[in-house]
Design a protein around this motif. Structure first.
Motif, PDB file in Angstrom:
ATOM      1  N   THR A  91      38.780  55.549  53.996  1.00  0.00           N
ATOM      2  CA  THR A  91      38.157  54.348  53.448  1.00  0.00           C
ATOM      3  C   THR A  91      38.096  54.484  51.942  1.00  0.00           C
ATOM      4  O   THR A  91      37.614  55.496  51.426  1.00  0.00           O
ATOM      5  CB  THR A  91      36.732  54.153  54.016  1.00  0.00           C
ATOM      6  N   ASP A  93      36.650  52.340  48.732  1.00  0.00           N
ATOM      7  CA  ASP A  93      35.796  51.231  48.294  1.00  0.00           C
ATOM      8  C   ASP A  93      35.723  51.182  46.777  1.00  0.00           C
ATOM      9  O   ASP A  93      35.681  52.219  46.110  1.00  0.00           O
ATOM     10  CB  ASP A  93      34.355  51.411  48.813  1.00  0.00           C
ATOM     11  N   ASP A  94      35.658  49.956  46.244  1.00  0.00           N
ATOM     12  CA  ASP A  94      35.271  49.729  44.845  1.00  0.00           C
ATOM     13  C   ASP A  94      36.092  50.536  43.844  1.00  0.00           C
ATOM     14  O   ASP A  94      35.544  51.177  42.950  1.00  0.00           O
ATOM     15  CB  ASP A  94      33.780  50.036  44.657  1.00  0.00           C
ATOM     16  N   VAL A 114      41.145  51.699  55.493  1.00  0.00           N
ATOM     17  CA  VAL A 114      40.400  50.510  55.073  1.00  0.00           C
ATOM     18  C   VAL A 114      40.265  50.579  53.555  1.00  0.00           C
ATOM     19  O   VAL A 114      39.788  51.577  53.016  1.00  0.00           O
ATOM     20  CB  VAL A 114      39.012  50.447  55.729  1.00  0.00           C
ATOM     21  N   ARG A 116      38.640  48.317  50.467  1.00  0.00           N
ATOM     22  CA  ARG A 116      37.752  47.188  50.163  1.00  0.00           C
ATOM     23  C   ARG A 116      37.433  47.125  48.675  1.00  0.00           C
ATOM     24  O   ARG A 116      37.274  48.145  48.020  1.00  0.00           O
ATOM     25  CB  ARG A 116      36.428  47.335  50.915  1.00  0.00           C
ATOM     26  N   ASN A 117      37.307  45.890  48.193  1.00  0.00           N
ATOM     27  CA  ASN A 117      36.816  45.629  46.832  1.00  0.00           C
ATOM     28  C   ASN A 117      37.659  46.279  45.743  1.00  0.00           C
ATOM     29  O   ASN A 117      37.118  46.770  44.752  1.00  0.00           O
ATOM     30  CB  ASN A 117      35.357  46.079  46.686  1.00  0.00           C
ATOM     31  N   SER A 118      38.984  46.263  45.897  1.00  0.00           N
ATOM     32  CA  SER A 118      39.850  46.767  44.829  1.00  0.00           C
ATOM     33  C   SER A 118      39.924  45.742  43.712  1.00  0.00           C
ATOM     34  O   SER A 118      40.028  44.548  43.962  1.00  0.00           O
ATOM     35  CB  SER A 118      41.261  47.048  45.356  1.00  0.00           C
ATOM     36  N   GLY A 122      45.045  46.387  46.381  1.00  0.00           N
ATOM     37  CA  GLY A 122      44.537  47.211  47.466  1.00  0.00           C
ATOM     38  C   GLY A 122      45.494  48.343  47.783  1.00  0.00           C
ATOM     39  O   GLY A 122      45.125  49.516  47.782  1.00  0.00           O
ATOM     40  N   GLU A 140      40.766  44.275  52.140  1.00  0.00           N
ATOM     41  CA  GLU A 140      39.916  43.089  52.074  1.00  0.00           C
ATOM     42  C   GLU A 140      39.019  43.062  50.853  1.00  0.00           C
ATOM     43  O   GLU A 140      38.708  44.086  50.266  1.00  0.00           O
ATOM     44  CB  GLU A 140      39.068  42.984  53.344  1.00  0.00           C
ATOM     45  N   GLU A 141      38.657  41.832  50.499  1.00  0.00           N
ATOM     46  CA  GLU A 141      37.634  41.544  49.498  1.00  0.00           C
ATOM     47  C   GLU A 141      37.953  42.086  48.109  1.00  0.00           C
ATOM     48  O   GLU A 141      37.051  42.379  47.328  1.00  0.00           O
ATOM     49  CB  GLU A 141      36.266  42.039  49.977  1.00  0.00           C
ATOM     50  N   ASP A 163      40.665  37.847  52.341  1.00  0.00           N
ATOM     51  CA  ASP A 163      39.635  37.625  51.330  1.00  0.00           C
ATOM     52  C   ASP A 163      39.886  38.342  50.014  1.00  0.00           C
ATOM     53  O   ASP A 163      38.979  38.875  49.391  1.00  0.00           O
ATOM     54  CB  ASP A 163      38.235  38.009  51.866  1.00  0.00           C
ATOM     55  N   ASN A 164      41.162  38.378  49.579  1.00  0.00           N
ATOM     56  CA  ASN A 164      41.498  38.933  48.274  1.00  0.00           C
ATOM     57  C   ASN A 164      41.638  37.792  47.281  1.00  0.00           C
ATOM     58  O   ASN A 164      41.963  36.665  47.641  1.00  0.00           O
ATOM     59  CB  ASN A 164      42.774  39.754  48.356  1.00  0.00           C
TER      60      ASN A 164
END
Length: 170
Positions: A91, A93-94, A114, A116-118, A122, A140-141, A163-164
């Motif tokens: 994973t 994140d951020d 997974v 997220r928030n790149s 991503g 995602e995101e 959701d990018n």
């Protein structure tokens, strides 16, 4: 170079360069480690969370959690190819870039991760990264593109990109 090491269940906080498997390293396993640069008291990223570099082959990164790095996981194969590495069930994140494959990254598997928030991409497959398998990942995101693909002959299947802020795949 290093070979046949198991680096497992460690926590890294405020470590700018994270965990690197350097040139010509083989059969190392990076398992269930946590790397978090967010607690450094600034809004800047660490450099990279996990790295396999040139001529590194047959290494495994599995079950790691990486947060707040410029590049969460990268295969930095600029001088010589890095091959047959597996990046699985991690994973990220951020981070600015979630997972990056540099030129000369060949025959690697990026599966079941997974991201997220790149901030930018991503998953980023740079030019001359080839014959890699990127499958069953969730991206995602992120603020930018879910995936940016400049390499060739890669197999990209069964990924979920949602959701990018920009393109799903560019």
């Amino acid at each position: 170079s290093s070979s046949y090491n198991i680096i497992e269940n460690n926590s890294f906080y405020e470590v700018y360069f994270g965990l690197s498997v350097h040139d010509s390293s083989t059969y190392n396993e990076l398992l269930f480690n946590s790397l978090d640069y967010s607690s450094n008291g600034t809004s800047s990223y660490g450099h990279q969370g996990l790295q396999f570099s040139s001529s590194s082959t047959n290494n495994l990164a599995y079950g790691n959690h990486i947060s707040y790095y410029g590049e969460g996981i990268r295969l930095l194969c600029t001088a010589h190819s890095c091959e047959n590495n597996v990046v699985e069930n991690n994973t990220v994140d951020d981070s600015e870039y979630g997972i990056t494959l540099y030129l000369n990254a060949t025959n690697n598997e990026i599966i079941d991760n997974v991201v997220r928030n790149s901030e930018t991409y991503g998953i980023y497959i740079k030019a001359s990264a080839s014959n890699n398998t990127i499958s069953n990942n969730i991206v995602e995101e992120g603020s930018g593109n879910g995936m940016y693909i400049a390499g060739s002959d890669n197999i990209i299947t069964n990924n979920t990109i949602k959701d990018n802020g920009d393109d799903g795949v560019y």
